[in-house]
Design an enzyme around this catalytic site. Structure first.
Site, PDB file in Angstrom:
ATOM      1  CG  HIS A   1     -10.299 -45.326 -42.470  1.00 33.91           C
ATOM      2  ND1 HIS A   1      -9.438 -44.259 -42.295  1.00 33.91           N
ATOM      3  CD2 HIS A   1     -10.509 -45.818 -41.225  1.00 33.91           C
ATOM      4  CE1 HIS A   1      -9.159 -44.116 -41.021  1.00 33.91           C
ATOM      5  NE2 HIS A   1      -9.795 -45.050 -40.345  1.00 33.91           N
ATOM      6  CD  GLU A  56     -10.936 -42.233 -46.907  1.00 34.38           C
ATOM      7  OE1 GLU A  56     -10.734 -41.064 -46.548  1.00 34.38           O
ATOM      8  OE2 GLU A  56     -11.361 -43.119 -46.136  1.00 34.38           O
ATOM      9  CB  CYS A  73      -6.951 -40.161 -41.938  1.00 32.31           C
ATOM     10  SG  CYS A  73      -6.787 -41.919 -42.342  1.00 32.31           S
ATOM     11  CB  CYS A 124      -7.048 -42.919 -46.310  1.00 31.89           C
ATOM     12  SG  CYS A 124      -8.074 -44.008 -45.283  1.00 31.89           S
TER      13      CYS A 124
END
Length: 142
Positions: free
Chosen positions: A46, A48, A76, A79
């Site tokens: 991801h 992040e 999410c 993260c």
């Protein structure tokens, strides 16, 4: 956040969900990332997580107190957990994520009193632009 939008656009061009993220401390960008889940064949890639990994390397630290994460999409659960472990002070994001969001939509982990670290959350910064990128991407897939 404008830099996050540029990173998100690059994700979309690469057929990744268009999300971009930055880690900033004391006015300095420590790390940036964009979604690379398809490219890396990993649900861990991801934006992040990419930004955090780069920030850890650049700062030479395993924690980032005083840092802010900027992201085009609400982080999410995965993260947000990483952000809390990293001791990020503040999370600033654009669009809400009603399916996976852990900073206000489904959960609000950053303020959960059961956890040993909490951080401030600012939502809705460039939300319209962030959401438009996501809508356009998913419309193109359908």
């Amino acid at each position: 956040m404008r830099r996050c939008l540029v990173l998100a656009e690059a994700s979309g061009v690469a057929d990744e969900v268009p999300v971009g993220a930055l880690v900033v401390r004391e006015g300095q960008i420590l790390g940036e990332g964009r979604n690379r889940c398809e490219e890396r064949r990993s649900p861990l890639a991801h934006a992040e997580m990419e930004a955090l990994a780069q920030a850890f390397a650049n700062a030479g630290e395993g924690r980032l107190p005083g840092a802010t994460l900027y992201c085009t999409l609400e982080p999410c659960i995965l993260c947000t957990g990483a952000l809390l472990h990293a001791r990020i002070e503040r999370v600033v994001y654009g669009a809400r994520d009603p399916k996976f969001g852990a900073c206000g939509s489904l959960y609000h982990l950053p303020s959960d009193p059961r956890l040993n670290h909490r951080c401030t959350v600012v939502e809705g910064v460039l939300a319209d632009e962030s959401a438009a990128l996501l809508r356009s991407f998913f419309r193109r897939l359908r």
